[in-house]
Design a protein around this motif. Structure first.
Motif, PDB file in Angstrom:
ATOM      1  N   GLU A 111       0.844  -1.192   0.000  1.00 29.89           N
ATOM      2  CA  GLU A 111       0.000   0.000   0.000  1.00 29.89           C
ATOM      3  C   GLU A 111       0.878   1.241   0.000  1.00 29.89           C
ATOM      4  O   GLU A 111       1.792   1.375   0.831  1.00 29.89           O
ATOM      5  N   HIS A 112       0.595   2.119  -0.944  1.00 27.08           N
ATOM      6  CA  HIS A 112       1.387   3.334  -1.116  1.00 27.08           C
ATOM      7  C   HIS A 112       0.685   4.515  -0.457  1.00 27.08           C
ATOM      8  O   HIS A 112      -0.479   4.813  -0.759  1.00 27.08           O
ATOM      9  N   ALA A 113       1.408   5.201   0.441  1.00 24.59           N
ATOM     10  CA  ALA A 113       0.909   6.433   1.027  1.00 24.59           C
ATOM     11  C   ALA A 113       1.285   7.603   0.119  1.00 24.59           C
ATOM     12  O   ALA A 113       2.379   7.617  -0.456  1.00 24.59           O
ATOM     13  N   ARG A 120      -3.077   7.679  -2.998  1.00 22.69           N
ATOM     14  CA  ARG A 120      -2.944   6.433  -2.248  1.00 22.69           C
ATOM     15  C   ARG A 120      -3.449   5.289  -3.123  1.00 22.69           C
ATOM     16  O   ARG A 120      -4.476   5.399  -3.788  1.00 22.69           O
TER      17      ARG A 120
END
Length: 290
Positions: A111-113, A120
């Motif tokens: 998961e990309h912040a 996201r």
């Protein structure tokens, strides 16, 4: 499970090793103990020295790391110095988590912040071994509140020694910024007839046909098939190298800066998912017993 958990899968003649901490990479994939993909080097902690890695949320380069989308000016830092461009997204240089694993199936997630890439998103890879080879399912989901440009790709490395290659490919897509006009492949780049990899010197993006690619070595054949979402095929075969790459992509390089239709760029609404699959079908005779 922790990100550095090594995953080993086995099914019949096939074995697969995954290195989630190294960009969700494949360490190696073997049939009868022999490499189908090149054997990577997990100790190097570098996806570029592994057997395969994912390209999410875009494949290839974004020229100078800059583009405009829906009125937003995006500036991405270069992530493969000394190249000045952003390349292959963020997921391949980030640790992944093992979300599920059995003897012949594993699910990795990332998961990309939001950062320089201001959306996201969630990325997922599912690896499945069966009696015919390896299937890799790729997915990216927009978790942001606004629409996000997106793409997918997979970057496998194959051993070059003794290899021959034939691919159902059409026009070439040049990598130059802003250029969206496909070009006819010349004789040197035409892969519709089988060619010895040792005689190639290619780094090209092709439109891909439904028959995929066929890779052969003495006593071994690998068919590379991709789902329709992966409508482009990158062939990277540097002269004299011990490896070559046959990479299914969903879009052309720098698609966010190429407004013309037909470049494969997808725009995901909030909550929407783009998914695709790659299958490596392996045929051949086992090595002789000692």
């Amino acid at each position: 499970m922790p990100a550095d958990h090594t995953v080993l899968l086995q099914a019949g003649r096939f074995a697969l090793s995954l290195a989630p901490a190294v960009g969700g990479s494949v360490s190696w994939f073997r049939c009868d103990g022999r490499p189908v993909l090149r054997d990577g080097d997990p100790a190097a902690a570098d996806p570029l020295r592994m057997a395969a890695f994912p390209l999410i949320p875009f494949a290839g380069r974004i020229d100078q790391g800059r583009f405009e989308f829906a009125g937003l000016q995006v500036r991405l830092p270069p992530n493969l110095p000394p190249e000045p461009h952003a390349i292959h997204g963020q997921a391949w240089q980030s640790p992944w988590r093992v979300e599920a694993a059995t003897t012949d199936r594993a699910v990795l997630g990332y998961e990309h912040a939001p950062d320089a890439w201001p959306w996201r998103y969630r990325a997922c890879q599912t690896f499945v071994l069966d009696g015919d080879g390896l299937k890799v399912d790729l997915a990216v989901t927009n978790l942001a509140a606004t629409a996000m440009p997106a793409g997918l790709g997979w970057h496998p490395y194959f051993p070059a020694a003794g290899a021959r290659l034939e691919a159902d490919v059409g026009v070439l897509w040049p990598a130059s910024a802003g250029e969206a006009r496909p070009l006819k492949a010349g004789e040197r780049a035409d892969l519709r007839r089988e060619r010895a990899v040792a005689g190639l010197d290619l780094d090209h993006v092709y439109s891909a046909g439904p028959r995929g690619a066929r890779l052969t070595w003495p006593g071994r054949q690998v068919a590379v098939h991709a789902s329709p979402e992966l409508a482009y095929l990158v062939v990277y075969a540097p002269k004299g190298a011990d490896h070559f790459c046959v990479e299914p992509w969903s879009h052309v390089p720098d698609a966010v800066n190429r407004p013309s239709a037909g470049t494969g760029l997808r725009v995901l609404a909030p909550g929407e998912t783009l998914s695709a699959s790659v299958f490596l079908g392996v045929a051949g005779t086992p090595p002789p017993a000692d």
